[in-house]
Enzyme design. Structure first.
Site, PDB file in Angstrom:
ATOM      1  N   ARG A 198     -10.492   3.046  -4.116  1.00 42.75           N
ATOM      2  CA  ARG A 198      -9.130   2.878  -4.627  1.00 42.75           C
ATOM      3  C   ARG A 198      -8.801   3.942  -5.673  1.00 42.75           C
ATOM      4  O   ARG A 198      -7.638   4.248  -5.910  1.00 42.75           O
ATOM      5  CB  ARG A 198      -8.971   1.496  -5.285  1.00 42.75           C
ATOM      6  CG  ARG A 198      -9.053   0.320  -4.333  1.00 42.75           C
ATOM      7  CD  ARG A 198      -8.577  -0.941  -5.055  1.00 42.75           C
ATOM      8  NE  ARG A 198      -8.968  -2.174  -4.374  1.00 42.75           N
ATOM      9  CZ  ARG A 198      -8.261  -2.762  -3.405  1.00 42.75           C
ATOM     10  NH1 ARG A 198      -7.145  -2.210  -2.976  1.00 42.75           N
ATOM     11  NH2 ARG A 198      -8.664  -3.885  -2.860  1.00 42.75           N
ATOM     12  N   PHE A 213      -7.896   5.176   9.797  1.00 37.97           N
ATOM     13  CA  PHE A 213      -8.270   4.347   8.650  1.00 37.97           C
ATOM     14  C   PHE A 213      -8.237   5.196   7.390  1.00 37.97           C
ATOM     15  O   PHE A 213      -9.002   6.140   7.242  1.00 37.97           O
ATOM     16  CB  PHE A 213      -9.653   3.732   8.847  1.00 37.97           C
ATOM     17  CG  PHE A 213      -9.925   2.661   7.836  1.00 37.97           C
ATOM     18  CD1 PHE A 213      -9.509   1.355   8.063  1.00 37.97           C
ATOM     19  CD2 PHE A 213     -10.552   2.961   6.636  1.00 37.97           C
ATOM     20  CE1 PHE A 213      -9.719   0.368   7.111  1.00 37.97           C
ATOM     21  CE2 PHE A 213     -10.766   1.974   5.675  1.00 37.97           C
ATOM     22  CZ  PHE A 213     -10.352   0.678   5.915  1.00 37.97           C
ATOM     23  N   ASP A 260       1.459  -1.865   7.717  1.00 38.30           N
ATOM     24  CA  ASP A 260       0.603  -1.693   8.891  1.00 38.30           C
ATOM     25  C   ASP A 260       1.187  -2.558  10.020  1.00 38.30           C
ATOM     26  O   ASP A 260       2.110  -2.129  10.713  1.00 38.30           O
ATOM     27  CB  ASP A 260      -0.808  -2.126   8.439  1.00 38.30           C
ATOM     28  CG  ASP A 260      -1.900  -1.781   9.411  1.00 38.30           C
ATOM     29  OD1 ASP A 260      -1.601  -1.201  10.461  1.00 38.30           O
ATOM     30  OD2 ASP A 260      -3.066  -2.097   9.127  1.00 38.30           O
ATOM     31  N   GLU A 293       4.813  -1.392  -1.892  1.00 37.89           N
ATOM     32  CA  GLU A 293       3.587  -1.529  -1.099  1.00 37.89           C
ATOM     33  C   GLU A 293       2.889  -0.183  -0.982  1.00 37.89           C
ATOM     34  O   GLU A 293       3.538   0.861  -0.925  1.00 37.89           O
ATOM     35  CB  GLU A 293       3.924  -2.029   0.309  1.00 37.89           C
ATOM     36  CG  GLU A 293       3.916  -3.531   0.470  1.00 37.89           C
ATOM     37  CD  GLU A 293       2.506  -4.134   0.486  1.00 37.89           C
ATOM     38  OE1 GLU A 293       1.562  -3.520  -0.049  1.00 37.89           O
ATOM     39  OE2 GLU A 293       2.367  -5.239   1.031  1.00 37.89           O
ATOM     40  N   ASP A 294       1.569  -0.213  -0.889  1.00 37.87           N
ATOM     41  CA  ASP A 294       0.848   1.020  -0.589  1.00 37.87           C
ATOM     42  C   ASP A 294       0.996   1.389   0.883  1.00 37.87           C
ATOM     43  O   ASP A 294       1.184   2.549   1.218  1.00 37.87           O
ATOM     44  CB  ASP A 294      -0.638   0.922  -0.993  1.00 37.87           C
ATOM     45  CG  ASP A 294      -1.313  -0.326  -0.449  1.00 37.87           C
ATOM     46  OD1 ASP A 294      -0.622  -1.232   0.048  1.00 37.87           O
ATOM     47  OD2 ASP A 294      -2.549  -0.396  -0.520  1.00 37.87           O
TER      48      ASP A 294
HETATM   49  C1  PRP Z   1      -2.756  -4.219   2.526  1.00 37.84           C
HETATM   50  C2  PRP Z   1      -1.470  -3.603   1.995  1.00 37.84           C
HETATM   51  C3  PRP Z   1      -0.424  -4.575   2.455  1.00 37.84           C
HETATM   52  C4  PRP Z   1      -0.981  -5.109   3.735  1.00 37.84           C
HETATM   53  C5  PRP Z   1      -0.346  -4.369   4.866  1.00 37.84           C
HETATM   54  O1  PRP Z   1      -3.231  -5.128   1.585  1.00 37.84           O
HETATM   55  O2  PRP Z   1      -1.480  -3.473   0.614  1.00 37.84           O
HETATM   56  O3  PRP Z   1      -0.220  -5.610   1.525  1.00 37.84           O
HETATM   57  O4  PRP Z   1      -2.390  -4.860   3.744  1.00 37.84           O
HETATM   58  O5  PRP Z   1      -0.829  -4.824   6.085  1.00 37.84           O
HETATM   59  P1  PRP Z   1       0.075  -5.504   7.191  1.00 37.84           P
HETATM   60  O6  PRP Z   1       1.306  -4.683   7.358  1.00 37.84           O
HETATM   61  O7  PRP Z   1      -0.813  -5.473   8.403  1.00 37.84           O
HETATM   62  O8  PRP Z   1       0.382  -6.912   6.753  1.00 37.84           O
HETATM   63  P2  PRP Z   1      -4.699  -5.744   1.650  1.00 37.84           P
HETATM   64  O9  PRP Z   1      -4.635  -7.070   2.333  1.00 37.84           O
HETATM   65  O10 PRP Z   1      -5.654  -4.735   2.203  1.00 37.84           O
HETATM   66  O11 PRP Z   1      -5.018  -6.051   0.120  1.00 37.84           O
HETATM   67  P3  PRP Z   1      -5.240  -5.050  -1.115  1.00 37.84           P
HETATM   68  O12 PRP Z   1      -3.910  -4.365  -1.385  1.00 37.84           O
HETATM   69  O13 PRP Z   1      -5.635  -5.942  -2.244  1.00 37.84           O
HETATM   70  O14 PRP Z   1      -6.317  -4.068  -0.740  1.00 37.84           O
END
Ligand code: PRP
Length: 178
Positions: free
Chosen positions: A167, A154, A105, A101-102
């Site tokens: 990105r 953010f 949150d 994961e990036d």
């Molecule tokens: C982001 C990130 C995780 C998730 C984390 O993805 O890559 O998958 O949110 O958030 P959480 O802990 O609150 O669940 P996002 O939905 O922004 O999609 P993306 O990676 O395509 O930008």
């Protein structure tokens, strides 16, 4: 104007800091999975750069797959409901899975994925996240390999977007409103 040096971006983690930390994580993962083979599962789209770099820092037989999930569907965020937009290509049965994961949150996405992957009879399921925002957590979830804990700001870059932009930044920045 250069996309990489916008005045509303404050560098939080430089490309060099990220590179060095990923090398460390790669060494740690290589040691801890010694003698095993590993399936990295990148969570689209934000984890693309981290997955690509972490993959090349792991000196083991490694397979690669991706999954795409929609954050919270039609339901409210706190329900933790996640929808699979693109599923994995292959079975997880008997494999050592490392979810990449990036950012973690609220922890809702990861909680869903871990539960889902364990039900597919993976031999083990662990998590590597470049960024961890512990202050935002709604669901406690174990993140085995964390690149950097970060404050509740953010952030964009190195895969993370704001309305699909930024990105491609080679670093992680705090985005300030203009
Ligand atoms: C982001 C990130 C995780 C998730 C984390 O993805 O890559 O998958 O949110 O958030 P959480 O802990 O609150 O669940 P996002 O939905 O922004 O999609 P993306 O990676 O395509 O930008």
């Amino acid at each position: 104007m250069s996309e990489f040096t916008q005045p509303n971006l404050r560098v939080l983690l430089s490309a060099e800091q990220i590179r060095v930390r990923i090398q460390e994580l790669g060494r740690q993962i290589t040691e801890e999975y010694a003698g095993k083979s590993l399936l990295l599962v990148g969570v689209l789209k934000g984890a693309i750069p981290f997955t690509a770099d972490l993959l090349r820092a792991i000196d083991l037989p490694v397979q690669l797959d991706f999954i795409a999930v929609s954050s919270y569907g039609a339901s409210t965020k706190s329900s933790g409901e996640v929808r699979i937009l693109k599923d994995l290509d292959a079975s997880l049965k008997g494999l050592h899975v490392l979810v990449v994961e990036d950012i973690v949150d609220t922890g809702l996405t990861l909680t869903y994925l871990l539960d889902n992957f364990r039900r597919r009879e993976a031999e083990s399921v662990r998590v590597a996240a470049l960024l961890d925002k512990p202050e935002r957590r709604i669901k406690e979830v174990a993140v085995d390999y964390v690149g950097f804990p970060i404050p509740n700001e953010f952030v964009v870059g190195y895969g993370l977007d704001y309305a699909e932009r930024y990105r491609n930044l080679p670093y992680v920045a705090v985005l300030n409103p203009e």
